[in-house]
Design a protein around this motif. Structure first.
Motif, mmCIF file in Angstrom:
data_model
loop_
_atom_site.group_PDB
_atom_site.id
_atom_site.type_symbol
_atom_site.label_atom_id
_atom_site.label_comp_id
_atom_site.label_asym_id
_atom_site.label_seq_id
_atom_site.Cartn_x
_atom_site.Cartn_y
_atom_site.Cartn_z
ATOM 1 N N THR A 66 3.316 12.744 1.257
ATOM 2 C CA THR A 66 4.444 12.974 0.341
ATOM 3 C C THR A 66 4.488 11.893 -0.732
ATOM 4 N N VAL A 67 4.391 10.649 -0.324
ATOM 5 C CA VAL A 67 4.409 9.541 -1.275
ATOM 6 C C VAL A 67 3.206 9.633 -2.216
ATOM 7 N N ALA A 68 2.059 10.001 -1.696
ATOM 8 C CA ALA A 68 0.854 10.155 -2.532
ATOM 9 C C ALA A 68 1.056 11.243 -3.587
ATOM 10 N N ARG A 69 1.691 12.358 -3.216
ATOM 11 C CA ARG A 69 1.968 13.431 -4.197
ATOM 12 C C ARG A 69 2.922 12.949 -5.278
ATOM 13 N N TRP A 70 3.932 12.174 -4.908
ATOM 14 C CA TRP A 70 4.852 11.630 -5.910
ATOM 15 C C TRP A 70 4.113 10.682 -6.840
ATOM 16 N N THR A 85 0.860 -1.178 0.000
ATOM 17 C CA THR A 85 0.000 0.000 0.000
ATOM 18 C C THR A 85 0.901 1.234 0.000
ATOM 19 N N ARG A 86 0.319 2.376 -0.288
ATOM 20 C CA ARG A 86 1.112 3.619 -0.203
ATOM 21 C C ARG A 86 1.628 3.821 1.212
ATOM 22 N N LYS A 87 0.808 3.512 2.191
ATOM 23 C CA LYS A 87 1.208 3.676 3.597
ATOM 24 C C LYS A 87 2.398 2.776 3.914
ATOM 25 N N PRO A 99 10.442 14.192 -5.988
ATOM 26 C CA PRO A 99 11.296 14.368 -4.811
ATOM 27 C C PRO A 99 12.545 15.164 -5.175
ATOM 28 N N SER A 100 13.038 15.929 -4.218
ATOM 29 C CA SER A 100 14.231 16.740 -4.481
ATOM 30 C C SER A 100 15.468 15.859 -4.667
#
Length: 108
Positions: free
Chosen positions: A74-78, A60-62, A85-86
């Motif tokens: 953060t992972v969801a936005r990626w 899962t994303r979590k 990510p920087s």
């Protein structure tokens, strides 16, 4: 864009890698493995990579967020292509290592 996967974790085998290819099986020239990491990925390409890797080991994303020590948002936005990510190389390496571990211990 199509993903092909070479999953090898044993000694003497080819390196683990995700290769982007077009529908005809021709390489688009992007390799993500131990030897070379593409730094010019677009948000969409990185999003596709991250989602593919996560889903390839039924995470899962979590679970991914916890495994690579980032928060879920953060992972969801990626993964939705809203942000890169920087330190993209660091994230790719962390994701790849987590997937390798899950594949290795799933086969034990």
């Amino acid at each position: 864009m199509v993903f092909t996967r070479n999953v090898s974790v044993g000694e003497g085998e080819k390196p683990f890698g995700i290769y982007f290819t077009n529908e005809n099986g021709k390489s688009d020239g992007i390799r993500l493995d131990d030897e070379e990491v593409e730094e010019d990925l677009t948000c969409e390409e990185f999003s596709d990579y991250l989602k593919f890797m996560r889903q390839s080991v039924q995470m899962t994303r979590k679970q991914l967020a916890d495994a690579i020590d980032f928060n879920f948002d953060t992972v969801a936005r990626w993964e939705t292509g809203k942000r890169l990510p920087s330190k993209i190389n660091t994230i790719i390496e962390a994701v790849r290592n987590e997937v390798k571990l899950r594949i290795k211990y799933k086969s034990v």
